[in-house]
Structures are given as C-alpha cells and as structure tokens.
Design an enzyme around this catalytic site. Structure first.
Site, mmCIF file in Angstrom:
data_model
loop_
_atom_site.group_PDB
_atom_site.id
_atom_site.type_symbol
_atom_site.label_atom_id
_atom_site.label_comp_id
_atom_site.label_asym_id
_atom_site.label_seq_id
_atom_site.Cartn_x
_atom_site.Cartn_y
_atom_site.Cartn_z
ATOM 1 N N ARG A 149 0.859 -1.203 0.000
ATOM 2 C CA ARG A 149 0.000 0.000 0.000
ATOM 3 C C ARG A 149 0.887 1.243 0.000
ATOM 4 N NH1 ARG A 149 -0.823 4.792 2.560
ATOM 5 N NH2 ARG A 149 -0.666 3.870 4.635
ATOM 6 N N GLU A 150 1.487 1.578 1.148
ATOM 7 C CA GLU A 150 2.371 2.757 1.216
ATOM 8 C C GLU A 150 3.533 2.593 0.223
ATOM 9 O OE1 GLU A 150 2.447 5.568 3.918
ATOM 10 O OE2 GLU A 150 3.662 6.299 2.244
ATOM 11 N N HIS A 162 -6.866 -0.358 2.778
ATOM 12 C CA HIS A 162 -6.808 1.044 3.205
ATOM 13 C C HIS A 162 -7.986 1.744 2.544
ATOM 14 C CE1 HIS A 162 -4.243 4.918 3.568
ATOM 15 N NE2 HIS A 162 -4.435 4.448 4.781
ATOM 16 N N ARG A 191 -9.040 -0.011 12.064
ATOM 17 C CA ARG A 191 -8.079 0.995 12.540
ATOM 18 C C ARG A 191 -8.558 2.369 12.094
ATOM 19 N NH1 ARG A 191 -2.817 0.751 9.345
ATOM 20 N NH2 ARG A 191 -4.076 1.884 7.852
ATOM 21 N N THR A 219 2.771 11.612 9.437
ATOM 22 C CA THR A 219 2.596 11.669 7.984
ATOM 23 C C THR A 219 3.728 12.415 7.273
ATOM 24 O OG1 THR A 219 0.242 11.609 8.436
ATOM 25 C CG2 THR A 219 0.866 12.314 6.222
ATOM 26 N N HIS A 268 2.914 5.036 12.605
ATOM 27 C CA HIS A 268 3.248 5.053 11.182
ATOM 28 C C HIS A 268 4.227 6.210 10.996
ATOM 29 C CE1 HIS A 268 2.144 4.600 6.848
ATOM 30 N NE2 HIS A 268 2.300 5.917 6.804
ATOM 31 N N HIS A 281 7.056 8.353 9.022
ATOM 32 C CA HIS A 281 7.684 8.693 7.737
ATOM 33 C C HIS A 281 9.117 9.155 7.955
ATOM 34 C CE1 HIS A 281 4.903 8.266 4.325
ATOM 35 N NE2 HIS A 281 4.009 8.146 5.295
ATOM 36 N N HIS A 314 40.864 -4.427 8.452
ATOM 37 C CA HIS A 314 39.582 -5.080 8.759
ATOM 38 C C HIS A 314 39.621 -6.557 8.370
ATOM 39 C CE1 HIS A 314 36.902 -1.388 9.335
ATOM 40 N NE2 HIS A 314 38.130 -0.930 9.243
HETATM 41 C C1 HCA Z 1 -1.741 8.211 3.030
HETATM 42 C C2 HCA Z 1 -1.242 8.858 4.310
HETATM 43 C C3 HCA Z 1 -0.810 7.874 5.372
HETATM 44 C C4 HCA Z 1 -1.982 7.191 6.025
HETATM 45 C C5 HCA Z 1 -1.641 6.310 7.177
HETATM 46 C C6 HCA Z 1 -2.809 5.536 7.742
HETATM 47 C C7 HCA Z 1 -0.001 8.725 6.376
HETATM 48 O O1 HCA Z 1 -0.927 7.942 2.159
HETATM 49 O O2 HCA Z 1 -2.927 7.997 2.902
HETATM 50 O O3 HCA Z 1 -3.883 5.517 7.153
HETATM 51 O O4 HCA Z 1 -2.630 4.925 8.809
HETATM 52 O O5 HCA Z 1 1.224 8.721 6.298
HETATM 53 O O6 HCA Z 1 -0.629 9.424 7.163
HETATM 54 O O7 HCA Z 1 0.061 6.917 4.809
HETATM 55 CU CU CU Z 2 2.123 7.160 5.143
#
Ligand code: HCA
Ligand code: CU
Length: 388
Positions: free
Chosen positions: A10-11, A70, A132, A166, A202, A204, A296
């Site tokens: 997904r991501e 998602h 979730r 995010t 989550h 980034h 090394h």
């Molecule tokens: C996205 C943003 C998301 C959502 C994370 C989630 C983020 O691409 O839709 O739904 O838990 O980084 O907030 O990936």
């Molecule tokens: Cu994300």
C-alpha cells in the site's frame, strides 16, 4: 508482544514509479507471511479495480497474517474494501485544525460525525473486522482533537488507533515533538475514559528519523508498528522492515520472526520495484557484511565479531570480503581460498603480484568481482612471473 503491519503493497506502492502486478503482490504477501508480520496492508481498492482483485486473491491464500485494505473515510469506499473479504480495514481522516480548515472546510464535530458513521457502518457489515482509525498527520494535530476523534471512533467500533507521523515531523530529541510522548499521552487520555484500544505508529522518514521514532514508540509501549520493504513509500518513505525487525530483536523483543526470508523478499521487491538496494543499506545492502580495508580483513579472518556487531548467519546471510585499492595481502589470500585456489594462497610472491594488479585495476576505476575477475588476474600474474 509487538505487532508489525507491513505496508509495502500500500504505502510502498505510493513510491513514484513503483507498481506491483497482482501476481507479484501475491509473492510479496507470501514472503511477508513467512517472515511472520501480523498484518499485510495490501492497498486501497478504490484506487483501481486491479487492486481490489489483488486483495481478493491474497485473501484466498489463507495466510496466517491478517489481510488489510486502506480506505478513505467514505461509505462507498469502505463497502468496496469489505467486499474484498479483508480481515483488517484502515480508515483515515485528519482532524488537524489546519486540514479541517484549509482542505476539508468542515468543523471538528462534522469530521467526527463522518468518522463515526463510516466505522459504525463497517462494524455492522462485518462485526469481526479489525478496524483501525488514523487521524492522519496525528502528530501535528492538537491532542484534544485527536483524543476526541479517537474516543468517538473507538466507541463506534474501532479496535486500533494509529498515530501517523505523515510528514516525518517527530523527533525524540524534543519532548514537544516526540512520538514517545504522543503514544504515552494518547494511551493515558483514552485509559482515563476506560478505553484501551491498540495503538499503532506510522513513521515517515523525511528527516531520516523513521526508525529512530518507531523505536521510541516501542519504548513507550506501542502495540503495532508500520513498515515497508526497503522503506518504500511517499517521498522518503517509511520504516524499513528489515532494519526494524533486527533492532527489535537487538532490543530483546521476545517475538520471533523468520529473518532468513528477508533476503528473498528484498531481492524480489527490489527487482520488481526497479529500485536497486543501495550497497551500504544496513542488513540488505550488498556491502552490509562485506569487509574491505586491509586491517579489517586481517582481523575478521580471526574473528568476524571484531568488525561486526550483528551476525549475518542469524539472517541467513554470509559475510564476505572485497578487493580493491584498500586491500592487503590477507584479502588476496582469502579471495584465492574463496575461489578454490588455496594451493596459491601460500605463494607470497604471487600474492604480492596479485595485490599490485588489484590496486592498479582499482586506480583505473575497474570494479573487481572476485569470482569473475580473479582467475584472469592470477593467469596474468603467473605469465608475468614465468617471463622473468
Ligand atoms: C496516506 C497517508 C498515510 C496514512 C496512514 C494511515 C499517512 O498515504 O494515505 O492511514 O494509517 O502517512 O498518514 O500513509
Ligand atoms: Cu504514510
């Protein structure tokens, strides 16, 4: 015990240029399942019918992991996701003051109404669905808004609340922007109301702190952490699966993962994402367990742990050596043994000639592959020797 939600499909597919066909998605899901992740987030079925089809195929596999979709916070989108037969549904809707005003143009109570309506709908459609709710950009939203939205979402049927960083905003070095504090505070605020959902993070990687923040959340007692293979995702991506698992094991996490499947998974994803794994990437990069400089190599021949704090064998991998400008004679001897020419490794004169040849190649910028190039280097050096 900590849970892992892998979002490579997904991501990770939100990396520009990355696309995995349904067949490839299936292979990736199987490998993730072998490793032992808890949830595989496959995608948003409203983006394309092919994603919906891929989710259905993966659901049919009957993997141990829960299969997730998602979804936007909309009834028709959620219906589409549930129709794919998923066990897990992630619904996201930001309640940051900025987003409510500048993008959605609605007030907090209207946003909460939407969230509640959608989650209640999902729960009635499929009561055993794990739901979730993510207040997207959680860490830049006011805690009051997050708590209000999370409370309503849980009462409507959400099992998990995810703290989404995010934009890679958090840092453990400033308490006002720490995910550790966010996890603790959200848990406390909800517990005060008698609510005990699972908390997920989550993270980034915009400032290179995704893994650091994920481990900070782990220290705070978070229940689930999101990852992607090679850290794929929007912009700089999210937490790398291999790096997180290895660090959790290193921190004493009792849960067991089948780490020896990582190699196949990373090679497969790299190949079909058309993105080369950087050679210096921890754990999965080509050089992650390769020793090079003379000092090394001389040391690791005696004991690998002199220059390794991580045993590659626990990951089903092996350490190795490289030849080049920085090499010493031990590396040449080892390389000869490696290609089955231990008979030559004791020949000091030949070893020294090979070392000179290797250095000259390196100075010309020619990379040296031990298996491929060493036999012809040996031949050249032996001819040189016999011509004298
Ligand atoms: C996205 C943003 C998301 C959502 C994370 C989630 C983020 O691409 O839709 O739904 O838990 O980084 O907030 O990936
Ligand atoms: Cu994300």
């Amino acid at each position: 015990m900590i849970k892992i939600l892998d979002s490579t499909l997904r991501e990770g597919e939100q990396t520009p240029g990355v696309y995995f066909s349904p067949e490839k998605k299936l292979v990736i899901a199987r490998l993730l399942d072998e490793i032992g992740v808890d949830v595989i987030e496959v995608g948003n079925p409203s983006v394309d019918n092919e994603i919906a089809w891929a989710i259905q195929q993966i659901v049919k596999e009957g993997l141990k992991a829960k299969i997730g979709a998602h979804s936007l916070c909309k009834i028709d989108a959620v219906k589409k996701a549930i129709d794919c037969g998923v066990d897990f549904l992630g619904v996201f809707f930001s309640v940051s003051q900025k987003r409510l005003k500048q993008d959605y143009n609605i007030c907090l109570s209207a946003a909460i109404e939407k969230i509640v309506e959608v989650i209640e709908y999902a729960k009635t459609q499929k009561p055993d669905l794990l739901i979730r709710y993510t207040p997207e950009d959680t860490v830049r939203s006011s805690m009051e808004n997050v708590v209000q939205a999370a409370t309503a979402a849980i009462k409507a049927g959400a099992d998990i609340v995810s703290i989404a960083d995010t934009t890679g905003y958090t840092t453990p070095f400033d308490p006002s922007r720490s995910i550790y504090v966010q996890v603790k505070t959200l848990k406390e605020e909800l517990a005060n109301q008698g609510l005990y959902p699972q908390i997920e993070v989550h993270c980034h990687n915009d400032k290179g702190l995704a893994l650091t923040n994920a481990l900070d959340a782990y220290r705070a007692g978070v229940d689930m952490i999101d990852t992607a293979v090679m850290g794929l995702g929007e912009r700089a991506g999210i937490v790398d699966l291999a790096e997180l698992l290895v660090n959790l094991v290193d921190m004493g996490e009792a849960k067991k993962w089948q780490l020896h499947f990582l190699r196949d998974l990373y090679d497969f994803v790299s190949k079909y994402a058309h993105i080369v794994i950087p050679p210096n990437r921890p754990i999965t990069g080509k050089n992650a367990f390769t020793h090079y400089a003379g000092v090394h190599v001389k040391a690791v021949v005696k004991d690998e742990s002199l220059y390794q704090s991580l045993d590659p064998q626990t990951l089903g991998m092996k350490s190795g050596i490289a030849l080049g400008m920085q090499s010493g004679s031990t590396a040449v001897e080892q390389a000869l043994i490696h290609i089955g020419r231990q008979d030559l490794a004791q020949n000091k004169d030949l070893v020294s000639k090979i070392l000179q040849a290797v250095k000259e190649m390196a100075k010309r910028g020619t990379p040296i592959d031990i298996q491929e190039d060493l036999p012809s280097i040996i031949d050249r050096c032996q001819i040189q020797g016999s011509e004298k």
